[in-house]
Motif scaffolding. Structure first.
Motif, PDB file in Angstrom:
ATOM      1  N   ASP A 107       0.844  -1.199   0.000  1.00 12.56           N
ATOM      2  CA  ASP A 107       0.000   0.000   0.000  1.00 12.56           C
ATOM      3  C   ASP A 107       0.882   1.253   0.000  1.00 12.56           C
ATOM      4  OD1 ASP A 107       0.067   1.531   2.694  1.00 12.56           O
ATOM      5  OD2 ASP A 107      -0.159  -0.559   3.361  1.00 12.56           O
ATOM      6  N   VAL A 108       0.290   2.385  -0.346  1.00  7.72           N
ATOM      7  CA  VAL A 108       1.053   3.621  -0.481  1.00  7.72           C
ATOM      8  C   VAL A 108       0.487   4.711   0.427  1.00  7.72           C
ATOM      9  CG1 VAL A 108       1.835   3.086  -2.802  1.00  7.72           C
ATOM     10  CG2 VAL A 108      -0.321   4.311  -2.506  1.00  7.72           C
ATOM     11  N   VAL A 109       0.003   4.276   1.622  1.00 11.94           N
ATOM     12  CA  VAL A 109      -0.512   5.237   2.600  1.00 11.94           C
ATOM     13  C   VAL A 109       0.025   4.970   4.003  1.00 11.94           C
ATOM     14  CG1 VAL A 109      -2.616   4.031   3.335  1.00 11.94           C
ATOM     15  CG2 VAL A 109      -2.602   6.538   3.222  1.00 11.94           C
ATOM     16  N   ASN A 110       0.493   3.758   4.289  1.00 11.97           N
ATOM     17  CA  ASN A 110       0.953   3.407   5.629  1.00 11.97           C
ATOM     18  C   ASN A 110       2.225   4.183   5.968  1.00 11.97           C
ATOM     19  OD1 ASN A 110       2.195   2.032   7.885  1.00 11.97           O
ATOM     20  ND2 ASN A 110       0.789   0.336   7.500  1.00 11.97           N
ATOM     21  N   CYS A 111       2.178   4.960   7.057  1.00 13.36           N
ATOM     22  CA  CYS A 111       3.316   5.827   7.410  1.00 13.36           C
ATOM     23  C   CYS A 111       4.105   5.302   8.590  1.00 13.36           C
ATOM     24  CB  CYS A 111       2.822   7.242   7.722  1.00 13.36           C
ATOM     25  SG  CYS A 111       1.731   7.333   9.166  1.00 13.36           S
ATOM     26  N   THR A 112       3.928   4.053   8.971  1.00 14.48           N
ATOM     27  CA  THR A 112       4.627   3.497  10.133  1.00 14.48           C
ATOM     28  C   THR A 112       6.127   3.777  10.067  1.00 14.48           C
ATOM     29  OG1 THR A 112       2.994   1.722  10.340  1.00 14.48           O
ATOM     30  CG2 THR A 112       5.133   1.371  11.397  1.00 14.48           C
ATOM     31  N   GLY A 113       6.655   4.362  11.139  1.00 14.92           N
ATOM     32  CA  GLY A 113       8.088   4.629  11.215  1.00 14.92           C
ATOM     33  C   GLY A 113       8.537   5.915  10.565  1.00 14.92           C
ATOM     34  N   LEU A 114       7.620   6.653   9.943  1.00 15.28           N
ATOM     35  CA  LEU A 114       7.986   7.895   9.266  1.00 15.28           C
ATOM     36  C   LEU A 114       7.718   9.092  10.170  1.00 15.28           C
ATOM     37  CD1 LEU A 114       6.520   7.193   5.703  1.00 15.28           C
ATOM     38  CD2 LEU A 114       8.819   6.695   6.579  1.00 15.28           C
ATOM     39  N   ALA A 115       8.512  10.143  10.006  1.00 13.50           N
ATOM     40  CA  ALA A 115       8.344  11.355  10.803  1.00 13.50           C
ATOM     41  C   ALA A 115       6.956  11.940  10.576  1.00 13.50           C
ATOM     42  CB  ALA A 115       9.415  12.377  10.433  1.00 13.50           C
ATOM     43  N   GLY A 116       6.308  12.343  11.654  1.00 14.66           N
ATOM     44  CA  GLY A 116       4.994  12.962  11.556  1.00 14.66           C
ATOM     45  C   GLY A 116       3.855  11.998  11.385  1.00 14.66           C
ATOM     46  N   CYS A 117       4.137  10.692  11.456  1.00 11.85           N
ATOM     47  CA  CYS A 117       3.078   9.700  11.255  1.00 11.85           C
ATOM     48  C   CYS A 117       1.987   9.878  12.315  1.00 11.85           C
ATOM     49  CB  CYS A 117       3.653   8.290  11.336  1.00 11.85           C
ATOM     50  SG  CYS A 117       2.457   6.989  10.938  1.00 11.85           S
ATOM     51  N   GLY A 118       0.736   9.844  11.882  1.00  7.84           N
ATOM     52  CA  GLY A 118      -0.384   9.974  12.798  1.00  7.84           C
ATOM     53  C   GLY A 118      -0.823  11.397  13.063  1.00  7.84           C
ATOM     54  N   GLU A 119      -0.146  12.380  12.474  1.00  8.37           N
ATOM     55  CA  GLU A 119      -0.488  13.774  12.733  1.00  8.37           C
ATOM     56  C   GLU A 119      -1.571  14.297  11.791  1.00  8.37           C
ATOM     57  OE1 GLU A 119       3.090  16.035  12.644  1.00  8.37           O
ATOM     58  OE2 GLU A 119       3.972  15.020  14.381  1.00  8.37           O
ATOM     59  N   GLY A 120      -2.039  13.483  10.867  1.00 10.49           N
ATOM     60  CA  GLY A 120      -3.093  13.913   9.950  1.00 10.49           C
ATOM     61  C   GLY A 120      -3.291  12.892   8.852  1.00 10.49           C
ATOM     62  N   PHE A 121      -4.306  13.112   8.025  1.00  8.90           N
ATOM     63  CA  PHE A 121      -4.584  12.225   6.898  1.00  8.90           C
ATOM     64  C   PHE A 121      -4.158  12.906   5.593  1.00  8.90           C
ATOM     65  CE2 PHE A 121      -7.639  10.806  10.121  1.00  8.90           C
ATOM     66  CZ  PHE A 121      -7.390   9.449  10.120  1.00  8.90           C
ATOM     67  N   TYR A 122      -3.729  12.104   4.650  1.00  3.93           N
ATOM     68  CA  TYR A 122      -3.266  12.625   3.373  1.00  3.93           C
ATOM     69  C   TYR A 122      -3.634  11.611   2.288  1.00  3.93           C
ATOM     70  CZ  TYR A 122       0.329   9.669   5.359  1.00  3.93           C
ATOM     71  OH  TYR A 122       0.968   8.642   6.001  1.00  3.93           O
ATOM     72  N   LEU A 123      -3.643  12.095   1.065  1.00  4.59           N
ATOM     73  CA  LEU A 123      -3.977  11.218  -0.057  1.00  4.59           C
ATOM     74  C   LEU A 123      -2.840  10.231  -0.309  1.00  4.59           C
ATOM     75  CD1 LEU A 123      -5.528  13.869  -2.469  1.00  4.59           C
ATOM     76  CD2 LEU A 123      -6.740  11.933  -1.436  1.00  4.59           C
ATOM     77  N   PRO A 124      -3.171   8.993  -0.639  1.00  8.93           N
ATOM     78  CA  PRO A 124      -2.124   7.994  -0.919  1.00  8.93           C
ATOM     79  C   PRO A 124      -1.366   8.354  -2.188  1.00  8.93           C
ATOM     80  CG  PRO A 124      -4.310   7.102  -1.409  1.00  8.93           C
ATOM     81  CD  PRO A 124      -4.530   8.420  -0.738  1.00  8.93           C
ATOM     82  N   ARG A 125      -0.015   8.173  -2.122  1.00  9.34           N
ATOM     83  CA  ARG A 125       0.797   8.532  -3.286  1.00  9.34           C
ATOM     84  C   ARG A 125       2.184   7.937  -3.159  1.00  9.34           C
ATOM     85  NH1 ARG A 125       4.293  12.594  -5.508  1.00  9.34           N
ATOM     86  NH2 ARG A 125       3.537  13.365  -7.535  1.00  9.34           N
ATOM     87  N   THR A 126       2.731   7.447  -4.280  1.00  7.07           N
ATOM     88  CA  THR A 126       4.118   7.024  -4.325  1.00  7.07           C
ATOM     89  C   THR A 126       4.675   7.328  -5.713  1.00  7.07           C
ATOM     90  OG1 THR A 126       5.665   5.238  -3.743  1.00  7.07           O
ATOM     91  CG2 THR A 126       3.797   4.646  -5.152  1.00  7.07           C
TER      92      THR A 126
ATOM     93  N   GLU B  44      -1.313   6.955  -7.374  1.00  2.00           N
ATOM     94  CA  GLU B  44      -1.921   7.790  -6.341  1.00  2.00           C
ATOM     95  C   GLU B  44      -3.431   7.808  -6.467  1.00  2.00           C
ATOM     96  OE1 GLU B  44      -0.870  11.912  -7.041  1.00  2.00           O
ATOM     97  OE2 GLU B  44      -1.129  11.659  -9.203  1.00  2.00           O
ATOM     98  N   SER B  45      -4.057   8.493  -5.490  1.00  3.29           N
ATOM     99  CA  SER B  45      -5.431   8.949  -5.621  1.00  3.29           C
ATOM    100  C   SER B  45      -5.416  10.464  -5.495  1.00  3.29           C
ATOM    101  CB  SER B  45      -6.348   8.359  -4.546  1.00  3.29           C
ATOM    102  OG  SER B  45      -7.629   8.974  -4.626  1.00  3.29           O
ATOM    103  N   GLN B  46      -6.098  11.128  -6.393  1.00  2.00           N
ATOM    104  CA  GLN B  46      -6.203  12.580  -6.357  1.00  2.00           C
ATOM    105  C   GLN B  46      -7.596  13.028  -5.936  1.00  2.00           C
ATOM    106  OE1 GLN B  46      -5.174  13.614 -10.408  1.00  2.00           O
ATOM    107  NE2 GLN B  46      -2.974  13.708  -9.941  1.00  2.00           N
ATOM    108  N   THR B  47      -8.410  12.085  -5.472  1.00  3.56           N
ATOM    109  CA  THR B  47      -9.819  12.376  -5.200  1.00  3.56           C
ATOM    110  C   THR B  47     -10.023  12.794  -3.750  1.00  3.56           C
ATOM    111  OG1 THR B  47     -10.458  10.721  -6.847  1.00  3.56           O
ATOM    112  CG2 THR B  47     -12.160  11.433  -5.275  1.00  3.56           C
ATOM    113  N   PRO B  48     -10.576  13.993  -3.495  1.00  2.00           N
ATOM    114  CA  PRO B  48     -10.886  14.386  -2.118  1.00  2.00           C
ATOM    115  C   PRO B  48     -11.799  13.358  -1.455  1.00  2.00           C
ATOM    116  CG  PRO B  48     -11.102  16.274  -3.604  1.00  2.00           C
ATOM    117  CD  PRO B  48     -10.918  15.057  -4.474  1.00  2.00           C
ATOM    118  N   GLY B  49     -11.511  13.049  -0.222  1.00  2.00           N
ATOM    119  CA  GLY B  49     -12.246  12.022   0.495  1.00  2.00           C
ATOM    120  C   GLY B  49     -11.519  10.705   0.548  1.00  2.00           C
ATOM    121  N   ASP B  50     -10.450  10.558  -0.259  1.00  2.00           N
ATOM    122  CA  ASP B  50      -9.661   9.320  -0.240  1.00  2.00           C
ATOM    123  C   ASP B  50      -8.485   9.403   0.721  1.00  2.00           C
ATOM    124  OD1 ASP B  50     -11.313   8.039  -1.968  1.00  2.00           O
ATOM    125  OD2 ASP B  50     -10.014   8.247  -3.736  1.00  2.00           O
TER     126      ASP B  50
END
Length: 598
Positions: free
Chosen positions: A60-79, A152-158
């Motif tokens: 998956d391209v949304v899991n932020c485990t171990g990354l700085a700022g993880c859990g501080e907000g939601f963002y669109l999936p992208r790689t 990625e997803s560019q759709t608001p709500g994703d």
């Protein structure tokens, strides 16, 4: 340079790595594709047996485990996937990784880009949570080489939805010319006055790029300079660093768009590349510096440079200690949060250190060179902390001091006080340790300021279990057990006090004793206090002598007590003598010595 042969198709299945693996460079050499952390979320391997397109794993391209700022907000999936060689086709199987399937959907989009960041193709689809990974996104561009792709997803709500993929297939072309692009860290550069900020830049080389790439920067705010290291980036190297430095007195600025220009030499590529970074100069002025074991505050600016916080010609409160310049030499105090030191930038310039009280209590004057790096998880002793001639604490001379910083940002101070007056100085001055704590939010806690001594011998008088507690100003009071040396020793509880660095009082009183103090002589009551000049006990005393008849003593004497504290111990009683405790028979004078003679 890592890469794969042209005219070859490679498929990334993610099955070579266990679940919960972050994918960055793992497929670079074998498959010619890599994922940069600065260009989105690097793929995160998930176990999806029965759902994956092949075998068990997807990414998956949304899991932020171990990354700085993880859990501080939601963002669109992208790689973003970078390629070592130009490709003519790319495909993957899209899905929505959801261990607890729902009817939610996510919009999946695959976009391919050429060497000038132009879009050369795209494909998209809607995928449902928990469904099998059978939706194929595919781009084929035989006449427009693919340099990299974005999934990625560019759709608001994703935002936060686990867009994933499996079986990434890349078909590489033939005969591509050496090429490169540059990717700076996308975060805006906040450059504080007098400091340098480093901006990493990745060089994406493709098609066998091998040669120097030279860098330059333009569009800097006034007062900011730029340099690169290395410059040029040679051979097949894939990184350089932009160093942005703001002058100490540069004016704070708004964000400027800095243009980074990368010029290739033959063999590295044929096109000059540019990229942009936002940067600004901000005021370098921290008035609070907080890290484990230190709470530093100032009304003036503390300038941060790396791990150092510098205050010039300023009053700084550190853990309840006031540090300020001792003269007009404008010294600079340096607090280092990495090396755990506090020192003057110029070690010969003097400082005044006081306990933050009302009024402040001075404890040190001179250069500062403190280290508090050692101590494990407990209090960290401050090395280099001394007195340098500061004479008095709460009315008592100080002979030494031990200071520790606590993890909570407090200071624990243990001065050694000199007791060079009676009754402590009979065998020379006594030194005793006391303790108190300080912090920036409260007045000093002197509740632990106690003097405790097990025993004092003062000629005919012995003091045991001496305990004095600071009261206010230079006043200390408490108690002791006074042992009076008659032929048989007698212990009596006494009040004890010192004031303004000298003896204040020692007094005691007790009755109903009937204590044997000599042959057929009994102490019935006694009350005394110490008179310093000359050293005597003065007070009242009641004694009896002879046998008792019907509970009444044959002879009793009550009167004034005067005892000379010398060797031998001499007690004089001047009072009234009675028979049967009723009939006065006259005035009485008695003298008793510690040799046992009445």
């Amino acid at each position: 340079m890592p890469g794969v042969a042209s005219a070859d198709t490679k498929t990334v299945t993610f099955d070579e790595y266990p679940a919960n693996t972050r994918i960055g460079e793992q497929y670079h050499v074998s498959h010619g594709v890599y994922f940069l952390a600065s260009e989105g979320i690097q793929p995160w391997v998930d176990s999806a047996p029965g759902k994956a397109h092949s075998d068990d794993n997807v990414a998956d391209v949304v899991n932020c485990t171990g990354l700085a700022g993880c859990g501080e907000g939601f963002y669109l999936p992208r790689t973003t996937g970078r390629l070592d060689n130009d490709a003519t086709a790319i495909s993957l199987y899209a899905g929505f990784y959801d261990p607890s399937p729902s009817m939610q959907t996510v919009q999946a989009k695959l976009t391919a880009y050429g060497d000038n960041d132009q879009v050369v193709g795209s494909d998209s689809a809607t995928v449902t949570a928990g469904a099998t990974f059978t939706t194929k996104l595919e781009i084929a561009t035989p006449s427009a080489p693919i340099s990299y792709f974005v999934y990625e997803s560019q759709t608001p709500g994703d935002e936060g939805k686990a867009l994933a993929f499996d079986d990434l297939s890349i078909t590489y072309g033939t005969g591509g010319s050496p090429n490169f692009s540059i990717t700076p860290n996308p975060a805006p550069a906040e450059v504080a006055q007098g400091t340098t900020v480093d901006v990493p830049i990745h060089i994406n080389r493709s098609n066998g790029s091998n040669g120097n790439v030279s860098f330059a920067a333009s569009g800097l705010p006034p007062g900011m300079t730029a340099s690169f290291s290395p410059n040029p980036a040679t051979g097949t190297s894939t990184s350089t660093t932009l160093h942005l430095t703001a002058g100490q007195h540069a004016a704070p600025s708004q964000y400027s768009q800095i243009t980074i220009t990368a010029t290739p030499s033959p063999g590295a590529g044929s096109t000059v590349r540019t990229a942009h970074v936002l940067a600004r100069i901000r005021e370098n002025c921290d008035r609070v510096v907080r890290f484990p074991y230190v709470d530093a505050r100032s009304d003036d600016c503390m300038v941060k440079n790396g791990h150092q916080h510098m205050a010039t010609n300023a009053l700084v409160r550190v853990n309840g200690l006031v540090i300020k310049p001792a003269d007009d030499s404008r010294p600079t105090l340096v607090i280092d949060d990495q090396n755990k030191t506090i020192k003057g930038a110029e070690l010969t310039r003097p400082w005044k250190v006081s306990v933050d009280s009302n009024p402040d209590i001075p404890i040190y004057v001179g250069p500062i060179d403190w280290s508090f790096a050692d101590g494990g998880s407990g209090p960290h002793k401050v090395l280099g902390f001394d007195l340098s001639g500061v004479p008095i604490l709460k009315g008592l001379p100080i002979t030494g001091i031990e200071t520790s910083f606590l993890e909570s940002g407090k200071a624990r101070i243990k001065p050694s006080v000199k007791l060079a007056f009676w009754p402590f100085n009979y065998f020379g001055a006594i030194t005793s340790s006391v303790q108190f704590t300080t912090d920036n939010d409260h007045s000093p806690d002197f509740s632990g300021l106690d003097i405790k001594l097990a025993k004092l011998d003062v000629l005919a008088l012995e003091l045991k279990d001496v305990q004095l507690h600071w009261q206010e100003g230079g006043t200390w009071s408490g108690g002791a057990k006074a042992v009076v040396n008659f032929s048989h020793k007698y212990t009596i509880g006494a009040g004890f006090g010192i004031k303004n660095g000298d003896f204040d009082f020692l007094r005691a009183s007790v009755s109903g004793l009937n204590i044997d103090i000599g042959p057929a002589i009994f102490l019935q009551k006694i009350g005394f206090e110490v008179d310093r000049n000359p050293l005597t006990l003065v007070g009242t005393i009641g004694i009896t002598a002879g046998p008792k008849v019907a509970g009444v003593s044959a002879v009793s004497v009550n009167g004034a007590l005067r005892a000379v504290l010398a060797d031998p111990f001499v007690v004089e009683v001047d009072g009234t003598a009675k028979v049967a405790d009723r009939y006065k028979i006259g005035d009485a004078f008695l003298r008793y010595t510690s040799t046992g003679l009445f």
